[in-house]
Design a protein around this motif. Structure first.
Motif, PDB file in Angstrom:
ATOM      1  N   VAL A  95       5.871  -0.598 -11.383  1.00 38.03           N
ATOM      2  CA  VAL A  95       6.851  -1.612 -10.992  1.00 38.03           C
ATOM      3  C   VAL A  95       7.518  -1.143  -9.703  1.00 38.03           C
ATOM      4  O   VAL A  95       8.071  -0.037  -9.658  1.00 38.03           O
ATOM      5  CB  VAL A  95       7.905  -1.830 -12.095  1.00 38.03           C
ATOM      6  N   LEU A  96       7.466  -1.973  -8.667  1.00 37.24           N
ATOM      7  CA  LEU A  96       7.995  -1.607  -7.357  1.00 37.24           C
ATOM      8  C   LEU A  96       9.139  -2.530  -6.957  1.00 37.24           C
ATOM      9  O   LEU A  96       9.037  -3.753  -7.092  1.00 37.24           O
ATOM     10  CB  LEU A  96       6.895  -1.696  -6.289  1.00 37.24           C
ATOM     11  N   GLY A  97      10.194  -1.953  -6.444  1.00 36.23           N
ATOM     12  CA  GLY A  97      11.228  -2.693  -5.753  1.00 36.23           C
ATOM     13  C   GLY A  97      11.086  -2.391  -4.276  1.00 36.23           C
ATOM     14  O   GLY A  97      11.190  -1.231  -3.871  1.00 36.23           O
ATOM     15  N   ILE A  98      10.822  -3.403  -3.469  1.00 39.53           N
ATOM     16  CA  ILE A  98      10.515  -3.202  -2.053  1.00 39.53           C
ATOM     17  C   ILE A  98      11.633  -3.787  -1.198  1.00 39.53           C
ATOM     18  O   ILE A  98      11.922  -4.982  -1.279  1.00 39.53           O
ATOM     19  CB  ILE A  98       9.164  -3.832  -1.684  1.00 39.53           C
ATOM     20  N   GLN A  99      12.260  -2.931  -0.409  1.00 39.52           N
ATOM     21  CA  GLN A  99      13.350  -3.325   0.491  1.00 39.52           C
ATOM     22  C   GLN A  99      12.817  -3.303   1.918  1.00 39.52           C
ATOM     23  O   GLN A  99      12.759  -2.251   2.549  1.00 39.52           O
ATOM     24  CB  GLN A  99      14.534  -2.365   0.338  1.00 39.52           C
ATOM     25  N   PRO A 100      12.385  -4.455   2.452  1.00 36.26           N
ATOM     26  CA  PRO A 100      11.754  -4.456   3.772  1.00 36.26           C
ATOM     27  C   PRO A 100      12.707  -3.989   4.870  1.00 36.26           C
ATOM     28  O   PRO A 100      13.880  -4.377   4.901  1.00 36.26           O
ATOM     29  CB  PRO A 100      11.363  -5.923   3.974  1.00 36.26           C
ATOM     30  N   GLY A 101      12.175  -3.154   5.765  1.00 32.94           N
ATOM     31  CA  GLY A 101      12.915  -2.739   6.944  1.00 32.94           C
ATOM     32  C   GLY A 101      12.443  -3.507   8.156  1.00 32.94           C
ATOM     33  O   GLY A 101      11.600  -4.406   8.063  1.00 32.94           O
ATOM     34  N   ARG A 102      12.973  -3.147   9.308  1.00 32.33           N
ATOM     35  CA  ARG A 102      12.530  -3.799  10.542  1.00 32.33           C
ATOM     36  C   ARG A 102      11.052  -3.518  10.811  1.00 32.33           C
ATOM     37  O   ARG A 102      10.379  -4.325  11.433  1.00 32.33           O
ATOM     38  CB  ARG A 102      13.403  -3.328  11.704  1.00 32.33           C
ATOM     39  N   ASP A 103      10.572  -2.382  10.340  1.00 29.46           N
ATOM     40  CA  ASP A 103       9.152  -2.055  10.428  1.00 29.46           C
ATOM     41  C   ASP A 103       8.571  -2.153   9.019  1.00 29.46           C
ATOM     42  O   ASP A 103       8.809  -1.283   8.176  1.00 29.46           O
ATOM     43  CB  ASP A 103       8.961  -0.645  10.988  1.00 29.46           C
ATOM     44  N   PRO A 104       7.807  -3.197   8.722  1.00 24.71           N
ATOM     45  CA  PRO A 104       7.330  -3.384   7.345  1.00 24.71           C
ATOM     46  C   PRO A 104       6.285  -2.370   6.907  1.00 24.71           C
ATOM     47  O   PRO A 104       6.048  -2.202   5.704  1.00 24.71           O
ATOM     48  CB  PRO A 104       6.736  -4.801   7.381  1.00 24.71           C
ATOM     49  N   ASN A 105       5.647  -1.681   7.856  1.00 26.26           N
ATOM     50  CA  ASN A 105       4.558  -0.774   7.507  1.00 26.26           C
ATOM     51  C   ASN A 105       4.952   0.696   7.484  1.00 26.26           C
ATOM     52  O   ASN A 105       4.160   1.533   7.065  1.00 26.26           O
ATOM     53  CB  ASN A 105       3.383  -0.975   8.467  1.00 26.26           C
ATOM     54  N   ARG A 106       6.140   1.035   7.982  1.00 29.91           N
ATOM     55  CA  ARG A 106       6.613   2.420   7.853  1.00 29.91           C
ATOM     56  C   ARG A 106       7.472   2.503   6.614  1.00 29.91           C
ATOM     57  O   ARG A 106       8.430   1.742   6.461  1.00 29.91           O
ATOM     58  CB  ARG A 106       7.391   2.889   9.084  1.00 29.91           C
ATOM     59  N   VAL A 107       7.139   3.443   5.726  1.00 32.84           N
ATOM     60  CA  VAL A 107       7.652   3.399   4.362  1.00 32.84           C
ATOM     61  C   VAL A 107       8.253   4.732   3.938  1.00 32.84           C
ATOM     62  O   VAL A 107       7.712   5.800   4.244  1.00 32.84           O
ATOM     63  CB  VAL A 107       6.505   2.997   3.395  1.00 32.84           C
ATOM     64  N   VAL A 108       9.375   4.657   3.240  1.00 28.68           N
ATOM     65  CA  VAL A 108       9.960   5.779   2.508  1.00 28.68           C
ATOM     66  C   VAL A 108       9.887   5.414   1.032  1.00 28.68           C
ATOM     67  O   VAL A 108      10.305   4.320   0.640  1.00 28.68           O
ATOM     68  CB  VAL A 108      11.421   6.031   2.927  1.00 28.68           C
ATOM     69  N   ILE A 109       9.352   6.305   0.208  1.00 29.88           N
ATOM     70  CA  ILE A 109       9.160   6.040  -1.217  1.00 29.88           C
ATOM     71  C   ILE A 109      10.077   6.946  -2.031  1.00 29.88           C
ATOM     72  O   ILE A 109      10.094   8.162  -1.845  1.00 29.88           O
ATOM     73  CB  ILE A 109       7.697   6.263  -1.631  1.00 29.88           C
ATOM     74  N   ILE A 110      10.850   6.332  -2.926  1.00 32.84           N
ATOM     75  CA  ILE A 110      11.627   7.072  -3.931  1.00 32.84           C
ATOM     76  C   ILE A 110      11.041   6.686  -5.276  1.00 32.84           C
ATOM     77  O   ILE A 110      11.056   5.501  -5.648  1.00 32.84           O
ATOM     78  CB  ILE A 110      13.119   6.731  -3.893  1.00 32.84           C
ATOM     79  N   GLY A 111      10.501   7.648  -6.035  1.00 31.78           N
ATOM     80  CA  GLY A 111       9.772   7.297  -7.238  1.00 31.78           C
ATOM     81  C   GLY A 111      10.045   8.198  -8.426  1.00 31.78           C
ATOM     82  O   GLY A 111      10.595   9.301  -8.292  1.00 31.78           O
ATOM     83  N   ALA A 112       9.633   7.708  -9.596  1.00 33.31           N
ATOM     84  CA  ALA A 112       9.743   8.462 -10.848  1.00 33.31           C
ATOM     85  C   ALA A 112       8.857   7.779 -11.884  1.00 33.31           C
ATOM     86  O   ALA A 112       8.637   6.564 -11.816  1.00 33.31           O
ATOM     87  CB  ALA A 112      11.188   8.509 -11.340  1.00 33.31           C
ATOM     88  N   VAL A 189       7.822  10.854   0.631  1.00 30.19           N
ATOM     89  CA  VAL A 189       7.766  10.512  -0.787  1.00 30.19           C
ATOM     90  C   VAL A 189       8.701  11.456  -1.519  1.00 30.19           C
ATOM     91  O   VAL A 189       8.512  12.680  -1.475  1.00 30.19           O
ATOM     92  CB  VAL A 189       6.338  10.627  -1.361  1.00 30.19           C
ATOM     93  N   LEU A 190       9.703  10.901  -2.174  1.00 33.17           N
ATOM     94  CA  LEU A 190      10.663  11.685  -2.965  1.00 33.17           C
ATOM     95  C   LEU A 190      10.379  11.405  -4.434  1.00 33.17           C
ATOM     96  O   LEU A 190      10.756  10.352  -4.966  1.00 33.17           O
ATOM     97  CB  LEU A 190      12.104  11.293  -2.611  1.00 33.17           C
ATOM     98  N   ASN A 191       9.698  12.327  -5.100  1.00 34.93           N
ATOM     99  CA  ASN A 191       9.361  12.175  -6.508  1.00 34.93           C
ATOM    100  C   ASN A 191      10.408  12.891  -7.353  1.00 34.93           C
ATOM    101  O   ASN A 191      10.703  14.069  -7.129  1.00 34.93           O
ATOM    102  CB  ASN A 191       7.979  12.764  -6.783  1.00 34.93           C
ATOM    103  N   ASN A 192      10.966  12.186  -8.318  1.00 35.70           N
ATOM    104  CA  ASN A 192      12.011  12.734  -9.176  1.00 35.70           C
ATOM    105  C   ASN A 192      11.516  12.798 -10.609  1.00 35.70           C
ATOM    106  O   ASN A 192      11.222  11.765 -11.225  1.00 35.70           O
ATOM    107  CB  ASN A 192      13.264  11.860  -9.084  1.00 35.70           C
ATOM    108  N   ASP A 193      11.428  14.011 -11.143  1.00 36.45           N
ATOM    109  CA  ASP A 193      10.832  14.205 -12.462  1.00 36.45           C
ATOM    110  C   ASP A 193      11.559  15.338 -13.169  1.00 36.45           C
ATOM    111  O   ASP A 193      11.471  16.498 -12.757  1.00 36.45           O
ATOM    112  CB  ASP A 193       9.344  14.528 -12.305  1.00 36.45           C
TER     113      ASP A 193
END
Length: 426
Positions: A95-112, A189-193
């Motif tokens: 399940v993804l919550g996507i917050q578009p930035g001014r650059d849609p293809n450069r991505v920061v991922i916070i996940g768990a 990618v910030l993985n929190n576990d």
């Protein structure tokens, strides 16, 4: 030596709201309430199992998105996986919550990962509350989304809730491969576990730090690339290690926060997490985990034997601590998403000279660049020079005795992850 040319100071977000321990506790309580979130558990029961948990996560993202006027859209991605822990195959869904930035293809991922397990990894029906492993990480991701959704960024932020971690890191693999298929340029990618306890095995209390695991030599590098890194002395400056050092610096700015223990290996000894599939594809990725684990509270059926209590239950957690780990994630994502992309093609030249030439490719949207350097016997950058355009000569800074890196700057002074400079092509 410290040289600074005039550029705007980093913008400060006045009175930015802090993570809410009560909100984090409420989300963990809700996840524990599903009884089990085993990846092979029911997907049709509205109150129990992985299906209900994923639906709940989607609803939480939708609520956060509605509060910010639709700034977050929800997406579910799925694929069938099969392996020793799912011999008949299973549909793994993120399940993804996507917050578009001014650059849609450069991505920061916070996940768990949201899935849990009992003592028997194949037990898909017994209770597996999974409070700390890993409702704590999912609650952090949701709280980060709530806080960061109030702001606008250059990069797109993807808040990821993985499934299938306990079966084979399949949720991380699914998103990493999706990122590659979609052509995302992943900045971090910030993985929190396991991020929510302060009392470890045997009663050991560690409440002042969080571990951030990162690779140095990249698993994605081929032998010639590894030899080049060795020759450049860059074993401690791969993209993921540079990200971990940046996290350490951001944590140090937070009043009353935690120390970041930069753990110089990809994960705990002999173990793994959802950041590893990203590493295999060459993306910078790290894992956050508590300072002292309690193994009686991991992968255990809830029970008491001989006076010893087992089970990953909510009473073992410290939500004030979890809020501090959340704050570090938020500060890190805010900085990287507000900055331009990191430079590419960063090179140095200066053999047989006391001066070093540094060069790199221009970055779209960057209003300046920061050249950093340090002596080769140090781990952290000590000096810097800000310039307006690619290319500079550092006088009396010997290429033999220093390491160099370059980062991009925004108009507000937000700085990207520094990129280690390598030898210029001959």
């Amino acid at each position: 030596m410290r040289i600074l040319l005039a550029l705007a100071a980093p913008a400060l977000i006045a009175a930015a709201p802090a993570p809410d321990p009560a909100r984090l506790k409420a989300d963990v309580t809700a996840m524990v309430g599903f009884g089990t979130r085993h990846t092979l558990s029911t997907t049709s029961d509205p109150k129990r199992g992985i299906g209900a948990a994923r639906d709940w996560a989607q609803a939480r993202f939708e609520t956060i998105g509605k509060a910010c006027g639709g700034c977050i859209r929800v997406e579910r991605i799925a694929r069938r996986f099969e392996g020793p822990r799912a011999p008949n195959g299973v549909i793994v869904e993120n399940v993804l919550g996507i917050q578009p930035g001014r650059d849609p293809n450069r991505v920061v991922i916070i996940g768990a990962h949201i899935d849990s397990r009992a003592s028997d990894v194949m037990d898909a029906t017994g209770d597996a509350p999974g409070a700390n492993d890993n409702a704590s990480g999912v609650a952090l991701v949701l709280e980060a989304a709530r806080l960061l959704s109030a702001e606008k960024f250059d990069a797109t932020i993807v808040y990821a809730v993985f499934s299938g971690e306990e079966q084979g890191l399949w949720g991380g693999q699914l998103l990493a491969e999706t990122a590659k298929e979609r052509g995302w340029r992943v900045s971090a990618v910030l993985n929190n576990d396991i991020v929510g306890n302060t009392i470890g095995q045997g009663g050991l209390v560690v409440a002042d730090r969080v571990r951030v695991f990162s690779e140095g030599i990249r698993v994605s590098e081929d032998l010639p690339q590894q030899r080049a890194r060795r020759g450049n002395g860059g074993e401690d400056d791969g993209p993921s290690r540079a990200l971990a050092k940046l996290i350490d610096g951001e944590a140090a700015r937070l009043k009353g926060g935690l120390d970041v223990f930069v753990d110089r290996r990809p994960d705990r000894y002999g173990r793994g997490g959802d950041h590893e599939p990203f590493l295999r594809l060459g993306y910078p990725a790290v894992r956050f985990s508590v300072g002292a684990e309690n193994w009686d509270a991991q992968h255990q059926d809830p029970r008491t034997e001989g006076g010893r209590v087992y089970g990953d239950t909510i009473d073992r957690m410290d939500f004030a601590y979890l809020a501090k780990v959340t704050a570090i994630n938020v500060a890190t994502a805010r900085r990287i998403a507000a900055a331009p992309a990191s430079p590419e093609g960063v090179t140095i030249d200066g053999a047989l000279s006391f001066d070093t030439k540094v060069n790199w490719q221009a970055v779209p949207g960057a209003t300046g660049y920061r050249i950093r350097w340090r002596r080769t016997d140090r781990l952290d950058w000590s000096d810097f020079k800000d310039v307006a355009a690619p290319g500079a000569v550092l006088k009396n800074v010997s290429i033999d005795d220093y390491l160099f890196a370059v980062s991009s700057l925004s108009a507000s002074g937000a700085e990207s992850v520094p990129v280690l400079a390598g030898p210029a092509g001959r």
